[in-house]
Design a protein around this motif. Structure first.
Motif, PDB file in Angstrom:
ATOM      1  N   SER A 113       0.827  -1.211   0.000  1.00 27.88           N
ATOM      2  CA  SER A 113       0.000   0.000   0.000  1.00 27.88           C
ATOM      3  C   SER A 113       0.861   1.261   0.000  1.00 27.88           C
ATOM      4  O   SER A 113       0.519   2.258  -0.649  1.00 27.88           O
ATOM      5  CB  SER A 113      -0.925  -0.008   1.216  1.00 27.88           C
ATOM      6  OG  SER A 113      -1.669   1.183   1.293  1.00 27.88           O
ATOM      7  N   GLU A 288      -7.059  -3.675  -4.681  1.00 29.00           N
ATOM      8  CA  GLU A 288      -5.640  -3.760  -4.330  1.00 29.00           C
ATOM      9  C   GLU A 288      -4.799  -2.796  -5.140  1.00 29.00           C
ATOM     10  O   GLU A 288      -3.818  -2.241  -4.638  1.00 29.00           O
ATOM     11  CB  GLU A 288      -5.151  -5.198  -4.555  1.00 29.00           C
ATOM     12  CG  GLU A 288      -3.712  -5.427  -4.129  1.00 29.00           C
ATOM     13  CD  GLU A 288      -3.295  -6.875  -4.294  1.00 29.00           C
ATOM     14  OE1 GLU A 288      -2.090  -7.123  -4.429  1.00 29.00           O
ATOM     15  OE2 GLU A 288      -4.178  -7.755  -4.292  1.00 29.00           O
ATOM     16  N   ASP A 291      -5.191   0.679  -3.421  1.00 30.13           N
ATOM     17  CA  ASP A 291      -5.196   0.636  -1.960  1.00 30.13           C
ATOM     18  C   ASP A 291      -4.196   1.659  -1.422  1.00 30.13           C
ATOM     19  O   ASP A 291      -3.029   1.339  -1.154  1.00 30.13           O
ATOM     20  CB  ASP A 291      -4.854  -0.770  -1.482  1.00 30.13           C
ATOM     21  CG  ASP A 291      -4.939  -0.903   0.039  1.00 30.13           C
ATOM     22  OD1 ASP A 291      -5.671  -0.104   0.653  1.00 30.13           O
ATOM     23  OD2 ASP A 291      -4.277  -1.800   0.595  1.00 30.13           O
ATOM     24  N   HIS A 296      -5.921   2.101   3.698  1.00 25.98           N
ATOM     25  CA  HIS A 296      -5.383   0.921   4.386  1.00 25.98           C
ATOM     26  C   HIS A 296      -5.400   1.119   5.902  1.00 25.98           C
ATOM     27  O   HIS A 296      -5.749   0.208   6.654  1.00 25.98           O
ATOM     28  CB  HIS A 296      -3.959   0.656   3.903  1.00 25.98           C
ATOM     29  CG  HIS A 296      -3.410  -0.665   4.334  1.00 25.98           C
ATOM     30  ND1 HIS A 296      -3.636  -1.833   3.650  1.00 25.98           N
ATOM     31  CD2 HIS A 296      -2.662  -0.999   5.417  1.00 25.98           C
ATOM     32  CE1 HIS A 296      -3.052  -2.839   4.271  1.00 25.98           C
ATOM     33  NE2 HIS A 296      -2.440  -2.364   5.350  1.00 25.98           N
TER      34      HIS A 296
END
Length: 342
Positions: A113, A288, A291, A296
């Motif tokens: 992230s 994802e 992210d 996160h």
């Protein structure tokens, strides 16, 4: 003779009045006279006195939550201690060790992230600066409708963030969104309608919304900086045979260096910390590929109910990292400016 002198009346006249004016008047009023504050001190202290309410409010709104967040990073605050945070056991550096353990799932996801956020920030800030600078330079020439075009350019910056991002979310819908309608039905660039809010295309969608929302601010700041560049410099350069690109490279960009220093730093801090755009666009579970670190940390705190771990990530990556990067950036740019001036 002494008695005669004692009965002699007090001296009167102009000379006596002048002599008595230099002496403090007797009595309690003269003894309790307050010393006046110097005018220089009053002039210096007045601005700080006027800024005091805003400073106290700033401390209340930002500093107090930041201190509480750092304190939470050293506590094992989970869903079992939400009702009473004071009873949560002391975790020490365990939350930080869990965040930087990149071989574990938590640390690996956090590192991924973090790199995604860095890539997103670099691309977003670079595109915002390029588009904003190009538009500001274009707007320096006088032409019909320039005022209306300036107002249209500032529209994304003036719109509320939530309303603008929700509109983009509808535009990125796969079946009925405007983006797929134009790309697939009108232009025929894609064989089938792609997904924009899930999968790898989510990063492109997030970057598009971020640039659309941020470049008008760069345009506004650069346009204000261009007003301080004398037009005589361009006229002299044109007489010497310099073209448009040479004038931009030799005059415009060097003159905008102090403005760009502050502009890039502000855009970097805003983009790296941005939470509203990905949260409104994707919800509390971003793909994802999109992210970001803000989402996160939100998931680690409010979805898994591990506020201690989320606070450690926030203090380690958002607070400490941004402080280090900001200090290094200001140090490098100040040294570069001093060397160029010397």
């Amino acid at each position: 003779m002494t008695a005669t002198a004692a009965r002699r009346p007090a001296a009167s006249g102009p000379g006596a009045g002048a002599a008595g004016a230099g002496r403090p008047s007797p009595g309690p009023a003269g003894a309790r006279r307050r010393p006046r504050i110097p005018a220089r001190l009053r002039k210096i202290g007045l601005p700080y006195l006027l800024l005091l309410p805003a400073l106290l409010l700033e401390l209340l709104v930002h500093l107090v939550p930041m201190v509480i967040g750092i304190w939470m990073a050293f506590k094992e605050i989970t869903q079992f201690y939400i009702a009473n945070w004071g009873d949560a056991p002391w975790a020490g550096l365990d939350n930080f060790a869990l965040a930087v353990d990149f071989n574990a799932p938590v640390g690996e996801a956090l590192l991924r992230s973090f790199f995604t956020t860095c890539l997103f920030t670099v691309l977003s800030v670079g595109l915002c600066w390029c588009v904003g600078t190009a538009a500001a330079i274009f707007m320096q020439d006088n032409f019909r409708g320039r005022g209306i075009l300036r107002a249209l350019f500032l529209t994304p910056y003036a719109l509320p963030v939530y309303a603008a991002v929700i509109t983009w979310a509808f535009m990125f819908q796969r079946d009925y969104g405007l983006v797929n309608h134009v790309l697939t039905d009108q232009l025929g660039l894609t064989g089938e309608r792609p997904f924009w809010l899930i999968g790898d295309n989510a990063f492109v969608a997030l970057l598009t919304v971020s640039v659309w929302k941020g470049w008008p601010f760069a345009f506004l700041i650069v346009m204000a900086g261009l007003q301080n560049i004398p037009k005589e410099l361009y006229e002299a350069a044109a007489i010497d045979g310099a073209g448009v690109w040479q004038q931009i490279r030799r005059i415009t960009l060097p003159s905008l260096a102090p403005v760009n220093q502050v502009l890039i730093l502000v855009l970097f801090l805003w983009t790296f910390n941005d939470f509203n755009t990905p949260f409104v666009l994707f919800g509390d579970s971003a793909p994802e590929s999109a992210d970001l670190i803000s989402i996160h940390i939100y998931q680690s705190s409010f979805v898994t109910w591990n506020f201690g771990s989320g606070s450690a990530m926030s203090a380690l990556l958002l607070l400490l990292f941004l402080l280090v990067v900001t200090a290094a950036y200001l140090l490098v740019t100040s040294r570069g400016r001093k060397s160029s001036d010397g």
